[in-house]
Design a protein around this motif. Structure first.
Motif, PDB file in Angstrom:
ATOM      1  N   GLY A   1       0.793  -1.228   0.000  1.00  0.00           N
ATOM      2  CA  GLY A   1       0.000   0.000   0.000  1.00  0.00           C
ATOM      3  C   GLY A   1       0.827   1.279   0.000  1.00  0.00           C
ATOM      4  O   GLY A   1       0.279   2.373  -0.137  1.00  0.00           O
TER       5      GLY A   1
ATOM      6  N   GLU B   1       0.229  -6.541  -8.452  1.00  0.00           N
ATOM      7  CA  GLU B   1       0.170  -6.023  -7.076  1.00  0.00           C
ATOM      8  C   GLU B   1       1.087  -4.812  -6.920  1.00  0.00           C
ATOM      9  O   GLU B   1       0.918  -3.996  -6.039  1.00  0.00           O
ATOM     10  CB  GLU B   1       0.649  -7.111  -6.100  1.00  0.00           C
ATOM     11  CG  GLU B   1      -0.246  -8.322  -6.075  1.00  0.00           C
ATOM     12  CD  GLU B   1       0.404  -9.492  -5.329  1.00  0.00           C
ATOM     13  OE1 GLU B   1       1.346  -9.269  -4.545  1.00  0.00           O
ATOM     14  OE2 GLU B   1      -0.043 -10.616  -5.554  1.00  0.00           O
TER      15      GLU B   1
ATOM     16  N   GLU C   1      -5.502   3.351  -5.066  1.00  0.00           N
ATOM     17  CA  GLU C   1      -6.539   3.063  -4.061  1.00  0.00           C
ATOM     18  C   GLU C   1      -7.499   1.991  -4.571  1.00  0.00           C
ATOM     19  O   GLU C   1      -7.792   1.034  -3.870  1.00  0.00           O
ATOM     20  CB  GLU C   1      -7.326   4.337  -3.711  1.00  0.00           C
ATOM     21  CG  GLU C   1      -6.503   5.384  -2.979  1.00  0.00           C
ATOM     22  CD  GLU C   1      -5.815   4.836  -1.731  1.00  0.00           C
ATOM     23  OE1 GLU C   1      -6.431   4.035  -1.014  1.00  0.00           O
ATOM     24  OE2 GLU C   1      -4.645   5.193  -1.490  1.00  0.00           O
TER      25      GLU C   1
ATOM     26  N   ASN D   1      -5.598  -1.476  -4.879  1.00  0.00           N
ATOM     27  CA  ASN D   1      -4.691  -1.899  -3.801  1.00  0.00           C
ATOM     28  C   ASN D   1      -3.264  -2.105  -4.293  1.00  0.00           C
ATOM     29  O   ASN D   1      -2.628  -3.113  -3.985  1.00  0.00           O
ATOM     30  CB  ASN D   1      -5.177  -3.197  -3.154  1.00  0.00           C
ATOM     31  CG  ASN D   1      -6.498  -3.007  -2.477  1.00  0.00           C
ATOM     32  OD1 ASN D   1      -6.717  -1.971  -1.858  1.00  0.00           O
ATOM     33  ND2 ASN D   1      -7.389  -3.967  -2.630  1.00  0.00           N
TER      34      ASN D   1
END
Ligand code: ADP
Length: 340
Positions: free
Chosen positions: A29, A159, A187, A190
């Motif tokens: 994140g 990711e 956001e 992720n």
């Protein structure tokens, strides 16, 4: 999520390593920025994440998996699917349509035609290019090209998104648009973002943490707020100072021999420090520049001041000491270029 362990890259024939024993930890994140001048080793470091560059020593961990030269071809392929990448010059295929450019990464991961037909328009809509499927890259603006590159990078739902000077070829307005888009996509999806840049403005708007590289080494890591408020390394101080100087007109330096910058500490934001100092010491504090920036939503107030009507040096020292109690105070020096 992403860890560099003592990563070194030594190119043959080079006197010093391009990347010199770098260890960094990027959490899930994070929007993590690597800052530094051209030639600092940023690109080379980031390229070790997906093994576009094999480290000479050390290794990278991606989602708990060790990445080094011993990775099998199959493992390398699935690793690269987890990682999207965008570049300064977009790297689009010029004679392929926008659709084909985005479909390229889906084909590479073995997606079937039906999936590709369904997914490409979704990706283009997500980057604000709905309906541009059949356009060719040469007729797109720089910002639109980068949007295509972002859609392509996100095609396999990575990711991690690696960004190599992704806004450096864009004008300021387009840079802001791409920064806003990346924030939104991060956001929504992720993503963990690792972004290298020499643009301080991008750092301020986009990153939550920064690492500063100089001659292959990481010389400072900090939250972006702390970096801009109180850089710790001499090189960080030089860069932030230079960035601030760029905001002041040159004439100021010839008219005002002694300028001070005060940064309000968070808990003292905009209280009456200045008024109290003027009253208590009977001097004038002239505000010559200043602004409040918001970094990660937190206000960072800076004022550039000079002290006038101050009869002697001892009194000036008292005023400065008083100001330094509730602000971070630095004497500014006339600008000189930051060395690489
Ligand atoms: P940055 O991204 O910070 O501009 P780079 O990682 O591109 O820095 O480069 C770091 C250093 O490594 C530079 O001195 C550059 O010339 C050198 N370098 C980069 N790639 C290669 C290569 N493939 N072969 C030899 N030297 C390289």
């Amino acid at each position: 999520m992403l860890e560099f362990h003592d990563v070194t890259v030594q190119f043959p024939g080079q006197a010093t390593p391009a990347v010199d024993r770098v260890s960094l930890k990027i959490e899930r994140g994070d929007c993590y920025g690597i800052l530094g001048q051209s030639g600092a080793g940023k690109s080379t470091l980031v390229r070790t994440v997906n093994l576009l560059q094999v480290p000479t020593s050390g290794y990278v961990m991606v989602s708990g998996q060790k990445v080094d030269g011993s990775l099998s071809k199959g493992d390398l392929r699935s690793l690269r699917l987890k990682i999207g990448m965008i570049f300064q010059h977009f790297n689009l295929i010029k004679n392929a349509s926008v659709f084909e450019n985005v479909a390229f990464n889906l084909k590479a991961s073995g997606a079937d035609r039906a999936t590709i037909e369904a997914k490409v328009p979704q990706l283009l809509a997500a980057v604000g290019l709905k309906g541009k499927e059949q356009v060719y890259p040469p007729s797109l603006s720089g910002g639109q090209k980068q949007r295509v590159a972002i859609a392509r990078a996100l095609a396999n739902d990575p990711e991690i998104l690696l960004c190599d000077e992704a806004t450096s070829a864009l004008d300021p307005d387009t840079t802001s648009e791409i920064v806003a888009l990346l924030k939104q996509l991060k956001e929504e999806r992720n993503l963990t973002v690792l972004f290298i840049t020499h643009q301080m403005e991008v750092a301020k708007k986009l990153f939550n943490k920064v690492a500063l590289m100089q001659r292959g080494k990481v010389v400072e890591t900090a939250s972006t707020y702390d970096f801009f408020a109180r850089p710790q390394s001499p090189y960080g101080q030089l860069l932030v100072k230079q960035y601030q100087h760029d905001l002041l007109p040159d004439e100021l330096w010839s008219n005002e021999p002694e300028l001070y910058e005060i940064i309000y500490k968070l808990d003292h934001a905009f209280d009456s420090v200045m008024a109290e100092a003027m009253h208590r010491f009977e001097v004038d504090l002239n505000i010559l520049g200043g602004r409040v920036e918001y970094i990660g939503g937190k206000p960072l107030g800076r004022l550039i001041i000079s002290i006038a009507r101050c009869p002697n040096a001892a009194l000036k020292q008292e005023v400065l000491a008083f100001l330094a109690q509730s602000t971070y105070l630095t004497k500014l020096e006339a600008p000189k270029d930051a060395e690489a």
